[in-house]
Design a protein around this motif. Sequence first.
Motif, PDB file in Angstrom:
ATOM      1  N   GLU A 105       0.771  -0.909   0.122  1.00 38.39           N
ATOM      2  CA  GLU A 105       0.076  -0.526   0.025  1.00 38.39           C
ATOM      3  C   GLU A 105       0.368   0.840  -0.053  1.00 38.39           C
ATOM      4  OE1 GLU A 105       0.174  -1.617   2.341  1.00 38.39           O
ATOM      5  OE2 GLU A 105       1.045  -0.847   4.311  1.00 38.39           O
ATOM      6  N   LYS A 106       1.962   1.149   0.203  1.00 38.32           N
ATOM      7  CA  LYS A 106       3.016   1.782   0.467  1.00 38.32           C
ATOM      8  C   LYS A 106       3.964   2.050  -0.850  1.00 38.32           C
ATOM      9  CE  LYS A 106       1.419   4.881   3.017  1.00 38.32           C
ATOM     10  NZ  LYS A 106       0.605   5.722   2.689  1.00 38.32           N
ATOM     11  N   ARG A 107       3.574   1.387  -1.382  1.00 43.32           N
ATOM     12  CA  ARG A 107       5.359   0.850  -2.490  1.00 43.32           C
ATOM     13  C   ARG A 107       6.126   0.251  -1.891  1.00 43.32           C
ATOM     14  NH1 ARG A 107       0.371   1.373  -3.983  1.00 43.32           N
ATOM     15  NH2 ARG A 107      -0.257   1.864  -6.257  1.00 43.32           N
TER      16      ARG A 107
ATOM     17  N   ALA B 196       7.988   1.296   0.595  1.00 48.57           N
ATOM     18  CA  ALA B 196       8.694   2.484   1.503  1.00 48.57           C
ATOM     19  C   ALA B 196       9.067   1.537   2.552  1.00 48.57           C
ATOM     20  CB  ALA B 196       7.518   4.098   1.109  1.00 48.57           C
TER      21      ALA B 196
ATOM     22  N   ALA C  16      10.035   2.028  -2.745  1.00 48.20           N
ATOM     23  CA  ALA C  16      10.051   3.448  -3.259  1.00 48.20           C
ATOM     24  C   ALA C  16      10.675   4.353  -2.466  1.00 48.20           C
ATOM     25  CB  ALA C  16       7.922   3.467  -3.147  1.00 48.20           C
TER      26      ALA C  16
ATOM     27  N   ALA D 287      13.022   4.928   1.237  1.00 54.22           N
ATOM     28  CA  ALA D 287      13.003   5.591   2.242  1.00 54.22           C
ATOM     29  C   ALA D 287      10.991   6.111   2.889  1.00 54.22           C
ATOM     30  CB  ALA D 287      13.599   6.605   2.905  1.00 54.22           C
ATOM     31  N   ASP D 288      10.692   5.795   3.480  1.00 55.16           N
ATOM     32  CA  ASP D 288       9.787   6.366   4.291  1.00 55.16           C
ATOM     33  C   ASP D 288       9.291   7.631   4.041  1.00 55.16           C
ATOM     34  OD1 ASP D 288       7.134   7.294   5.386  1.00 55.16           O
ATOM     35  OD2 ASP D 288       6.024   5.395   5.230  1.00 55.16           O
ATOM     36  N   ILE D 289       8.759   9.032   3.162  1.00 56.20           N
ATOM     37  CA  ILE D 289       9.027   9.749   2.669  1.00 56.20           C
ATOM     38  C   ILE D 289       8.349  10.503   4.206  1.00 56.20           C
ATOM     39  CG2 ILE D 289       8.187  11.901   1.592  1.00 56.20           C
ATOM     40  CD1 ILE D 289       9.124  10.431  -0.861  1.00 56.20           C
TER      41      ILE D 289
ATOM     42  N   LEU E 108      10.451  10.498   6.843  1.00 55.24           N
ATOM     43  CA  LEU E 108      11.943  11.245   6.850  1.00 55.24           C
ATOM     44  C   LEU E 108      11.883  12.558   7.069  1.00 55.24           C
ATOM     45  CD1 LEU E 108      14.388   9.791   5.591  1.00 55.24           C
ATOM     46  CD2 LEU E 108      13.663  10.096   3.067  1.00 55.24           C
TER      47      LEU E 108
ATOM     48  N   LEU F  99      13.918   2.921  -6.302  1.00 51.46           N
ATOM     49  CA  LEU F  99      14.282   4.531  -5.967  1.00 51.46           C
ATOM     50  C   LEU F  99      15.121   4.633  -4.411  1.00 51.46           C
ATOM     51  CD1 LEU F  99      10.841   6.187  -8.058  1.00 51.46           C
ATOM     52  CD2 LEU F  99      13.675   5.523  -8.752  1.00 51.46           C
ATOM     53  N   GLY F 100      15.503   5.795  -4.564  1.00 48.29           N
ATOM     54  CA  GLY F 100      16.349   6.188  -3.285  1.00 48.29           C
ATOM     55  C   GLY F 100      16.971   5.230  -2.344  1.00 48.29           C
TER      56      GLY F 100
ATOM     57  N   PRO G  11      16.788   9.846  -6.225  1.00 48.83           N
ATOM     58  CA  PRO G  11      15.581  11.048  -6.449  1.00 48.83           C
ATOM     59  C   PRO G  11      16.150  11.669  -5.167  1.00 48.83           C
ATOM     60  CG  PRO G  11      14.203   9.598  -5.671  1.00 48.83           C
ATOM     61  CD  PRO G  11      15.584   8.900  -5.692  1.00 48.83           C
TER      62      PRO G  11
ATOM     63  N   LEU H 166      14.739  15.577  -3.407  1.00 46.07           N
ATOM     64  CA  LEU H 166      13.611  15.664  -1.628  1.00 46.07           C
ATOM     65  C   LEU H 166      14.201  16.906  -1.166  1.00 46.07           C
ATOM     66  CD1 LEU H 166      13.121  12.612  -1.848  1.00 46.07           C
ATOM     67  CD2 LEU H 166      11.062  14.403  -2.209  1.00 46.07           C
TER      68      LEU H 166
HETATM   69  N1  COA Z   1       7.366   6.857   0.894  1.00 40.83           N
HETATM   70  C1  COA Z   1       6.277   7.357   1.654  1.00 40.83           C
HETATM   71  N2  COA Z   1       5.076   6.744   1.426  1.00 40.83           N
HETATM   72  C2  COA Z   1       5.448   6.530  -0.022  1.00 40.83           C
HETATM   73  C3  COA Z   1       6.259   6.889  -1.002  1.00 40.83           C
HETATM   74  C4  COA Z   1       7.567   6.967  -0.066  1.00 40.83           C
HETATM   75  N3  COA Z   1       9.043   6.978  -0.867  1.00 40.83           N
HETATM   76  N4  COA Z   1       6.524   6.205  -1.962  1.00 40.83           N
HETATM   77  C5  COA Z   1       5.425   5.903  -2.374  1.00 40.83           C
HETATM   78  N5  COA Z   1       4.398   6.143  -1.282  1.00 40.83           N
HETATM   79  C6  COA Z   1       2.735   6.103  -1.358  1.00 40.83           C
HETATM   80  C7  COA Z   1       1.396   7.138  -1.558  1.00 40.83           C
HETATM   81  O1  COA Z   1       2.348   8.603  -0.971  1.00 40.83           O
HETATM   82  C8  COA Z   1       0.753   6.641  -2.269  1.00 40.83           C
HETATM   83  O2  COA Z   1       0.796   6.591   0.084  1.00 40.83           O
HETATM   84  P1  COA Z   1      -1.076   7.086  -0.012  1.00 40.83           P
HETATM   85  O3  COA Z   1      -2.071   5.325  -1.379  1.00 40.83           O
HETATM   86  O4  COA Z   1      -1.550   6.715   1.695  1.00 40.83           O
HETATM   87  O5  COA Z   1      -1.686   8.600  -1.056  1.00 40.83           O
HETATM   88  C9  COA Z   1       1.292   5.154  -2.305  1.00 40.83           C
HETATM   89  O6  COA Z   1       2.862   4.935  -1.154  1.00 40.83           O
HETATM   90  C10 COA Z   1       1.094   5.198  -3.606  1.00 40.83           C
HETATM   91  O7  COA Z   1       1.943   5.596  -3.995  1.00 40.83           O
HETATM   92  P2  COA Z   1       1.487   6.406  -5.711  1.00 40.83           P
HETATM   93  O8  COA Z   1       2.663   7.440  -6.015  1.00 40.83           O
HETATM   94  O9  COA Z   1      -0.339   6.411  -5.526  1.00 40.83           O
HETATM   95  O10 COA Z   1       2.399   4.825  -6.689  1.00 40.83           O
HETATM   96  P3  COA Z   1       2.598   4.750  -7.944  1.00 40.83           P
HETATM   97  O11 COA Z   1       2.377   2.912  -8.493  1.00 40.83           O
HETATM   98  O12 COA Z   1       1.575   5.703  -8.716  1.00 40.83           O
HETATM   99  O13 COA Z   1       4.332   4.700  -8.096  1.00 40.83           O
HETATM  100  C11 COA Z   1       5.879   5.485  -7.258  1.00 40.83           C
HETATM  101  C12 COA Z   1       5.272   4.574  -7.828  1.00 40.83           C
HETATM  102  C13 COA Z   1       7.563   4.663  -6.375  1.00 40.83           C
HETATM  103  C14 COA Z   1       7.180   5.601  -8.508  1.00 40.83           C
HETATM  104  C15 COA Z   1       5.637   6.810  -6.775  1.00 40.83           C
HETATM  105  O14 COA Z   1       5.508   6.527  -5.221  1.00 40.83           O
HETATM  106  C16 COA Z   1       6.738   7.736  -6.695  1.00 40.83           C
HETATM  107  O15 COA Z   1       7.709   8.300  -7.235  1.00 40.83           O
HETATM  108  N6  COA Z   1       7.434   7.949  -4.863  1.00 40.83           N
HETATM  109  C17 COA Z   1       8.525   8.165  -4.062  1.00 40.83           C
HETATM  110  C18 COA Z   1      10.024   7.758  -4.840  1.00 40.83           C
HETATM  111  C19 COA Z   1      10.783   8.237  -4.114  1.00 40.83           C
HETATM  112  O16 COA Z   1      11.117   9.468  -4.212  1.00 40.83           O
HETATM  113  N7  COA Z   1      11.587   8.324  -3.205  1.00 40.83           N
HETATM  114  C20 COA Z   1      12.999   8.661  -2.866  1.00 40.83           C
HETATM  115  C21 COA Z   1      12.828   8.378  -0.761  1.00 40.83           C
HETATM  116  S1  COA Z   1      14.328   8.950  -0.397  1.00 40.83           S
END
Ligand code: COA
Length: 259
Positions: free
Chosen positions: A34-36, A38, A73, A75-77, A80, A116-117, A140, A144
Amino acid sequence: MGGRGQAVSDGAARSLLRIEERADRLVVTLDRPEKRNAIDADLVAALHELCARLEREPKLLLLTGGTEGIFAAGADIAQLRERDRIDALAAINQAVFARLRALPMPTVAAVDGPALGGGAELSYACDLRICTARAFFGQPEVRLGIIAGAGATHRLPTLVGETRAKELLFTGRRVDAAEALRIGLVNRVVDEPAELLDVAHELLDEMAKASPLALRLTKLAVDAPVGAHPQIDLLGQAVLFEDPEKHRRMTEFLDRKKR
Ligand code: COA
């Protein structure tokens, strides 16, 4: 004073890792879809528990996010964002990835979809990586407002060279599977996600044919700093030359040749 988002579980959290135990390996799936996937404090705690288990009872490790199109996806942003400098100095992700990197037996990350990250750094903390054609990697962090502080600044240059690593760290550009293969970030690309884990297991099967002690000492030697060679190799070989398993394997080879 720090403490927020620390890598300690309150014990009530559900397990964020699915673990399948086999005779020679653990198959571990990140399970926070649900949080990919994270990486939050609970997932860090679960990874520490996994490492403790593999330190106690060394086995090969296959680490994956499954085959539903996500590795991790990062670390949990949400956590973070709330962390302060004391949290940063606590090396929350850095420490668990270093522990994973130092596990006694080889580890393979099987990546389908984004890494990612911190998710990419988690895969770099494994010894080898394979991925699907739809996988991609990226750092990325600078966008951030932070650095890729859980291993990418030193592991990425080792994997792909300083020039490429700097480009990826400075721009956050994503690397697709074909490029990842070309630049040596991954060992194999698998076209069909459904085949990812089979291919990963095939790679592990090849390693499982080795003497476990020889594998362990090879990993120690490869990961040792340049200044530790050749002494570490000599010591490793000295241990192995007197290992009954070496004698058994070589005798078996020679007897087979005689037949
Ligand atoms: N931290 C916390 N939550 C995250 C997350 C992260 N790194 N990546 C995704 N999520 C959460 C989203 O906030 C969303 O939560 P919600 O349903 O409560 O709103 C859920 O996971 C689904 O994410 P979503 O972006 O809708 O999924 P997607 O399949 O369209 O895209 C990614 C997947 C991975 C491409 C995209 O989520 C993304 O770019 N994430 C951040 C990547 C990033 O910058 N990571 C570096 C961290 S240092």
